[in-house]
Scaffold this motif. Sequence first.
Motif, PDB file in Angstrom:
ATOM      1  N   MET A  42     123.865  68.307  65.236  1.00  0.00           N
ATOM      2  CA  MET A  42     123.952  67.044  66.232  1.00  0.00           C
ATOM      3  C   MET A  42     125.213  66.249  65.948  1.00  0.00           C
ATOM      4  SD  MET A  42     121.603  67.832  68.226  1.00  0.00           S
ATOM      5  CE  MET A  42     121.601  66.476  69.299  1.00  0.00           C
ATOM      6  N   ARG A  43     125.647  66.095  64.512  1.00  0.00           N
ATOM      7  CA  ARG A  43     126.909  65.376  64.581  1.00  0.00           C
ATOM      8  C   ARG A  43     127.974  66.104  65.033  1.00  0.00           C
ATOM      9  NH1 ARG A  43     124.537  65.121  58.952  1.00  0.00           N
ATOM     10  NH2 ARG A  43     123.342  63.585  58.692  1.00  0.00           N
ATOM     11  N   LYS A  44     128.058  67.346  65.006  1.00  0.00           N
ATOM     12  CA  LYS A  44     129.275  67.850  65.721  1.00  0.00           C
ATOM     13  C   LYS A  44     129.059  67.798  67.195  1.00  0.00           C
ATOM     14  CE  LYS A  44     129.596  71.472  61.990  1.00  0.00           C
ATOM     15  NZ  LYS A  44     129.369  72.875  61.715  1.00  0.00           N
ATOM     16  N   LEU A  45     127.916  67.767  67.589  1.00  0.00           N
ATOM     17  CA  LEU A  45     127.841  67.975  69.187  1.00  0.00           C
ATOM     18  C   LEU A  45     127.983  66.168  69.849  1.00  0.00           C
ATOM     19  CD1 LEU A  45     124.539  69.987  69.935  1.00  0.00           C
ATOM     20  CD2 LEU A  45     127.054  70.487  70.282  1.00  0.00           C
ATOM     21  N   HIS A  46     127.594  65.137  68.809  1.00  0.00           N
ATOM     22  CA  HIS A  46     127.718  64.055  69.338  1.00  0.00           C
ATOM     23  C   HIS A  46     128.340  63.100  68.094  1.00  0.00           C
ATOM     24  CE1 HIS A  46     125.057  65.014  72.437  1.00  0.00           C
ATOM     25  NE2 HIS A  46     124.144  65.588  71.763  1.00  0.00           N
ATOM     26  N   PRO A  47     129.732  63.316  67.966  1.00  0.00           N
ATOM     27  CA  PRO A  47     130.402  62.717  66.862  1.00  0.00           C
ATOM     28  C   PRO A  47     130.168  61.108  67.210  1.00  0.00           C
ATOM     29  CG  PRO A  47     131.893  63.659  68.070  1.00  0.00           C
ATOM     30  CD  PRO A  47     130.665  64.195  68.710  1.00  0.00           C
ATOM     31  N   GLY A  48     129.940  60.556  65.910  1.00  0.00           N
ATOM     32  CA  GLY A  48     130.026  58.924  66.107  1.00  0.00           C
ATOM     33  C   GLY A  48     128.714  58.100  66.423  1.00  0.00           C
ATOM     34  N   GLU A  49     127.786  58.848  66.866  1.00  0.00           N
ATOM     35  CA  GLU A  49     126.521  58.518  67.046  1.00  0.00           C
ATOM     36  C   GLU A  49     125.747  58.001  65.979  1.00  0.00           C
ATOM     37  OE1 GLU A  49     123.867  59.655  69.991  1.00  0.00           O
ATOM     38  OE2 GLU A  49     125.169  60.537  71.593  1.00  0.00           O
ATOM     39  N   PRO A  50     124.732  56.978  65.812  1.00  0.00           N
ATOM     40  CA  PRO A  50     124.002  56.631  64.732  1.00  0.00           C
ATOM     41  C   PRO A  50     122.952  57.698  64.496  1.00  0.00           C
ATOM     42  CG  PRO A  50     124.161  54.904  66.477  1.00  0.00           C
ATOM     43  CD  PRO A  50     124.718  56.000  66.843  1.00  0.00           C
ATOM     44  N   GLU A  51     122.557  57.637  63.203  1.00  0.00           N
ATOM     45  CA  GLU A  51     121.422  58.767  62.732  1.00  0.00           C
ATOM     46  C   GLU A  51     120.319  58.721  63.545  1.00  0.00           C
ATOM     47  OE1 GLU A  51     122.165  61.204  60.260  1.00  0.00           O
ATOM     48  OE2 GLU A  51     124.087  60.618  60.854  1.00  0.00           O
ATOM     49  N   GLU A  52     119.906  57.252  64.105  1.00  0.00           N
ATOM     50  CA  GLU A  52     118.546  57.256  64.448  1.00  0.00           C
ATOM     51  C   GLU A  52     118.581  57.991  66.049  1.00  0.00           C
ATOM     52  OE1 GLU A  52     120.602  54.872  63.430  1.00  0.00           O
ATOM     53  OE2 GLU A  52     119.215  54.155  61.647  1.00  0.00           O
ATOM     54  N   SER A  53     119.688  58.017  66.851  1.00  0.00           N
ATOM     55  CA  SER A  53     120.210  58.435  68.087  1.00  0.00           C
ATOM     56  C   SER A  53     119.999  59.702  68.124  1.00  0.00           C
ATOM     57  CB  SER A  53     121.300  57.903  68.526  1.00  0.00           C
ATOM     58  OG  SER A  53     121.602  58.610  69.769  1.00  0.00           O
ATOM     59  N   LEU A  54     120.606  60.628  67.011  1.00  0.00           N
ATOM     60  CA  LEU A  54     120.596  62.068  66.543  1.00  0.00           C
ATOM     61  C   LEU A  54     119.272  62.546  66.430  1.00  0.00           C
ATOM     62  CD1 LEU A  54     123.963  62.243  64.583  1.00  0.00           C
ATOM     63  CD2 LEU A  54     123.768  62.340  67.067  1.00  0.00           C
ATOM     64  N   THR A  55     118.498  61.680  65.701  1.00  0.00           N
ATOM     65  CA  THR A  55     117.131  62.091  65.060  1.00  0.00           C
ATOM     66  C   THR A  55     116.395  62.088  66.522  1.00  0.00           C
ATOM     67  OG1 THR A  55     117.357  61.074  63.013  1.00  0.00           O
ATOM     68  CG2 THR A  55     114.948  61.507  63.985  1.00  0.00           C
ATOM     69  N   GLU A  56     116.396  61.135  67.381  1.00  0.00           N
ATOM     70  CA  GLU A  56     115.695  61.008  68.680  1.00  0.00           C
ATOM     71  C   GLU A  56     116.108  62.413  69.470  1.00  0.00           C
ATOM     72  OE1 GLU A  56     112.889  59.441  69.508  1.00  0.00           O
ATOM     73  OE2 GLU A  56     113.072  58.930  67.429  1.00  0.00           O
ATOM     74  N   LYS A  57     117.448  62.741  69.462  1.00  0.00           N
ATOM     75  CA  LYS A  57     117.819  63.814  70.419  1.00  0.00           C
ATOM     76  C   LYS A  57     117.169  65.323  69.707  1.00  0.00           C
ATOM     77  CE  LYS A  57     122.221  62.427  72.355  1.00  0.00           C
ATOM     78  NZ  LYS A  57     122.053  61.030  72.151  1.00  0.00           N
ATOM     79  N   VAL A  58     117.100  65.314  68.587  1.00  0.00           N
ATOM     80  CA  VAL A  58     116.590  66.435  68.202  1.00  0.00           C
ATOM     81  C   VAL A  58     114.966  66.695  68.378  1.00  0.00           C
ATOM     82  CG1 VAL A  58     115.825  67.826  65.893  1.00  0.00           C
ATOM     83  CG2 VAL A  58     117.904  66.645  66.074  1.00  0.00           C
ATOM     84  N   ARG A  59     114.179  65.410  68.472  1.00  0.00           N
ATOM     85  CA  ARG A  59     112.782  65.649  68.663  1.00  0.00           C
ATOM     86  C   ARG A  59     112.655  65.981  70.136  1.00  0.00           C
ATOM     87  NH1 ARG A  59     111.790  60.414  64.873  1.00  0.00           N
ATOM     88  NH2 ARG A  59     111.289  61.490  63.077  1.00  0.00           N
TER      89      ARG A  59
END
Length: 327
Positions: free
Chosen positions: A53-70
Amino acid sequence: MLPLLLVVLASCGGEEGFSVVAPPTDSEALLAWWSRGGVTDEGSVTPEDLAVMRKLHPGEPEESLTEKVRLRRMLARLAVERGLADDPEVGLTFRRALARAFLRYRFEVELTPDTVPTKAWEDLYWERSVRPYFDHWDVFFVLDVRFICCKGAAESCARDEIVQRCMADTEPDIRDVFKVLDARGLSDAEAVKKAVEELQVAGYPGLRKEEYSFQYDFTRPHEKQTEYNLVNRNVAQAVKDAPLNKVLPPVRSNFGWHILFIKEFRPAEHMAFGTPEVLARMKEKFYELARGRLVQEFLIETFKNGRIRVDREALREVDWARISGIE
């Protein structure tokens, strides 16, 4: 797009080597696939998930990336429950993801500098771009400030009267440039380059600069220097035993006048493959190159030995009217 028309049936193991893998068709099968990656339930988020997710959405907060995975896991479960796993494009995407995961595991997890085969390191050692790091004569990394009068062969430059007049005309200029650079006591290549740019504007538009490296064996005559790109004899002699990070007096070559600045010097080394120091250096400097070669070799071998056939069942399921643009 014609999904599933061409199906790779086998790789190195012959026609039974690989079989077509279908996406999971129910929630239980989906969870079984997830569990292979350490996922225990729909809400699980692994470090590997976050890395993607960091590669797909660079710069986004970890919390936002976690929600995207879920959210993705929830959408995947809903898609399976609604029977979308049978869609040909879903199957193709699923197999692509499996291929990426396989390559990532094989060449990013299993493969390390210590597990690269010795044969791969040896092949790399003999590459023309790699071997000079281990087997070379004296190597000089220079900044060359110069007036160039000829770009042809050295012999023809030496016989050309126009070139010789240019040499005579630019000699006073190169000596003036040297006086300016030397008076500033410059000991940094970037500072020298900046000073040259100022001189170009101030009245020496023909002044040029170039950075390059060369090796030279001072134990042999100039005409015997045949194993590498050859520089002019006078240029080589000018840097011999010269100090680093200092503007050197002008020297004439067959092509023009040069003010040399030695940025780095590496004394001659002749290290054979197989010594611990060579292997250690290769692991440190050339691991990414070695890994890229192994990936390339694997893919070439896979495609060379693979078997491709037309999937007739998939042909019958294709909506030819939609694909052809009739509808």
